[in-house]
Design a protein around this motif. Structure first.
Motif, PDB file in Angstrom:
ATOM      1  N   ARG A 128       0.861  -1.181   0.000  1.00 46.53           N
ATOM      2  CA  ARG A 128       0.000   0.000   0.000  1.00 46.53           C
ATOM      3  C   ARG A 128       0.897   1.231   0.000  1.00 46.53           C
ATOM      4  NH1 ARG A 128      -2.158   1.218   6.186  1.00 46.53           N
ATOM      5  NH2 ARG A 128      -0.150   0.971   7.224  1.00 46.53           N
ATOM      6  N   THR A 151      -8.927  -5.128  -4.154  1.00 46.99           N
ATOM      7  CA  THR A 151      -8.107  -4.564  -5.230  1.00 46.99           C
ATOM      8  C   THR A 151      -6.622  -4.775  -4.966  1.00 46.99           C
ATOM      9  OG1 THR A 151      -9.755  -2.880  -5.812  1.00 46.99           O
ATOM     10  CG2 THR A 151      -7.472  -2.413  -6.400  1.00 46.99           C
ATOM     11  N   LEU A 152      -6.182  -4.450  -3.767  1.00 53.03           N
ATOM     12  CA  LEU A 152      -4.763  -4.589  -3.435  1.00 53.03           C
ATOM     13  C   LEU A 152      -4.342  -6.057  -3.351  1.00 53.03           C
ATOM     14  CD1 LEU A 152      -4.406  -1.717  -0.804  1.00 53.03           C
ATOM     15  CD2 LEU A 152      -3.420  -1.803  -3.092  1.00 53.03           C
ATOM     16  N   GLU A 192      -3.761  -7.335  -6.812  1.00 55.12           N
ATOM     17  CA  GLU A 192      -2.504  -6.769  -7.302  1.00 55.12           C
ATOM     18  C   GLU A 192      -1.297  -7.475  -6.687  1.00 55.12           C
ATOM     19  OE1 GLU A 192      -0.523  -4.358  -9.906  1.00 55.12           O
ATOM     20  OE2 GLU A 192      -2.698  -4.349  -9.620  1.00 55.12           O
ATOM     21  N   LEU A 230      -4.010   3.071  -2.372  1.00 52.77           N
ATOM     22  CA  LEU A 230      -3.551   2.208  -3.452  1.00 52.77           C
ATOM     23  C   LEU A 230      -2.067   2.381  -3.717  1.00 52.77           C
ATOM     24  CD1 LEU A 230      -6.418   2.630  -6.087  1.00 52.77           C
ATOM     25  CD2 LEU A 230      -6.262   0.996  -4.201  1.00 52.77           C
ATOM     26  N   SER A 269      -1.936  -0.234  -8.725  1.00 54.93           N
ATOM     27  CA  SER A 269      -3.052  -1.179  -8.613  1.00 54.93           C
ATOM     28  C   SER A 269      -3.926  -1.263  -9.859  1.00 54.93           C
ATOM     29  CB  SER A 269      -3.925  -0.793  -7.408  1.00 54.93           C
ATOM     30  OG  SER A 269      -3.163  -0.740  -6.234  1.00 54.93           O
ATOM     31  N   GLY A 280      -5.167  -4.745 -10.310  1.00 58.03           N
ATOM     32  CA  GLY A 280      -6.055  -5.060  -9.196  1.00 58.03           C
ATOM     33  C   GLY A 280      -7.434  -4.455  -9.376  1.00 58.03           C
TER      34      GLY A 280
END
Length: 350
Positions: free
Chosen positions: A96, A135-136, A139, A261, A264, A267
């Motif tokens: 992150r 999402t992360l 990714e 983010l 990403s 992601g």
């Protein structure tokens, strides 16, 4: 310590043998605190620091070891200490942007096979936040599993499950209660010897309780959540890797109040694949999904196939990613300028 129990395999062995020098060994970072590291090795757990060369070559936090990393080190086994000289290539990493205004990557966990995205079924359940975690995770290169805790404390389980599954898009969703022994056997089917699972989620969602259950003893202190807003207090203060009774590896992490983010794009595409599939049918290739004619995304919203909030979340993450990329580009140019200034200054001194 048996290295295969902590994830050592042929790929790690090959990478190690290409770099290691005489009298060096391989280890895996189990805990990091202020640039000091606990490392699991064949000699047991060693307390290590990074070498001056490794620190000098690190352009950012990404250049330092993270929990889960495989590293090469020079041991001082008599002192139970060592010096880390190399970080082996990471097969996956959950990253992150660091909290605050700095444009820098923070690696939360490395070389993970699966991530348990832990969310509580109390009033603090936040679908938009869950979308960020998903999402992360996509990714990161690890596989996500959504774990909904405290099933014994909710009266509208079916509705909350419906909402979560609407954004999960094929990700396994497991409902558990450690208190009432709900769903725990199903959760254990994802824990395999030599495989690494990270626990991620906000404070108060039950990560420490779950860690204690999986470890079979009180590994982490457990605190009550606040009655005022159903949010938790930090219990886990450091990212730490632990070996479970079945030789699966667990990385427990502190609750993250801020989740921004970092690189990403893929992601987002995976997390919002239904929107991107709809967008491919829009009349205009550069459709912004606002008021354009022939917008398949807006049509799906009108027909109840897609929620407006889901689209707005998608757009928000895209804007955040675009802003981050501009910041990264600006920082890269600034770093390059500083590098050349330093090189020029050293050249003039000769």
């Amino acid at each position: 310590m048996e290295l295969t129990h902590i994830g050592f395999n042929d790929n790690v062995k090959e990478a190690y043998e290409k770099i290691a020098k005489v009298n060096q060994i391989i280890g895996r970072i189990s805990l990091e605190h202020k640039r000091m590291y606990r490392v699991w090795t064949v000699y047991g757990e060693l307390l290590c620091e990074v070498s001056g060369k490794l620190a000098y070559g690190a352009q950012s936090r990404e250049g330092y070891p993270a929990v889960g990393d495989w590293v090469i080190l020079t041991p001082r086994s008599a002192e139970a200490k060592g010096t880390i000289t190399n970080i082996l290539p990471r097969k996956s990493k959950f990253s992150r942007k660091v909290a605050g205004n700095n444009t820098e990557e923070q690696i939360v966990a490395a070389n993970i096979d699966m991530i348990f995205l832990v969310n509580s079924l109390n009033e603090d359940l936040n679908i938009r936040r869950l979308e960020r975690y998903v999402t992360l995770t996509w990714e990161s290169g690890a596989s996500p599993v959504i774990v909904l805790t405290k099933a014994d404390l909710t009266a509208d389980l079916s509705e909350k499950l419906r909402v979560v599954e609407s954004v999960a898009l094929g990700i396994p969703v497991i409902t558990i209660s450690v208190v009432n022994n709900i769903g725990l056997n199903q959760l254990k089917t994802y824990l395999h010897p030599g495989k690494t699972v990270a626990l991620l989620g906000s404070s108060g969602v039950g990560k420490s309780t779950l860690t204690n259950y999986l470890c079979g003893y009180e590994k982490q202190e457990v605190q009550e959540i606040r009655d005022t807003d159903a949010k938790g207090r930090h219990t886990t203060t450091n990212r730490e890797m632990v070996l479970l009774p079945n030789n699966a590896i667990l990385i427990d992490t502190p609750g993250m109040r801020e989740l921004q983010l970092w690189n990403s794009e893929d992601g987002i595409s995976n997390s919002f694949s239904e929107i991107e599939e709809l967008a491919a049918s829009c009349k205009f290739r550069d459709c912004q999904h606002e008021k354009e004619m022939g917008c398949a995304v807006k049509l799906a919203i009108e027909e109840g196939e897609l929620e407006e909030e889901r689209l707005q979340s998608y757009k928000k993450l895209l804007r955040e990613l675009a802003f981050l990329e501009r910041r990264q580009d600006k920082k890269a140019k600034s770093d390059e300028k500083k590098k050349w200034k330093c090189t020029t200054k050293q050249f003039r001194k000769r």
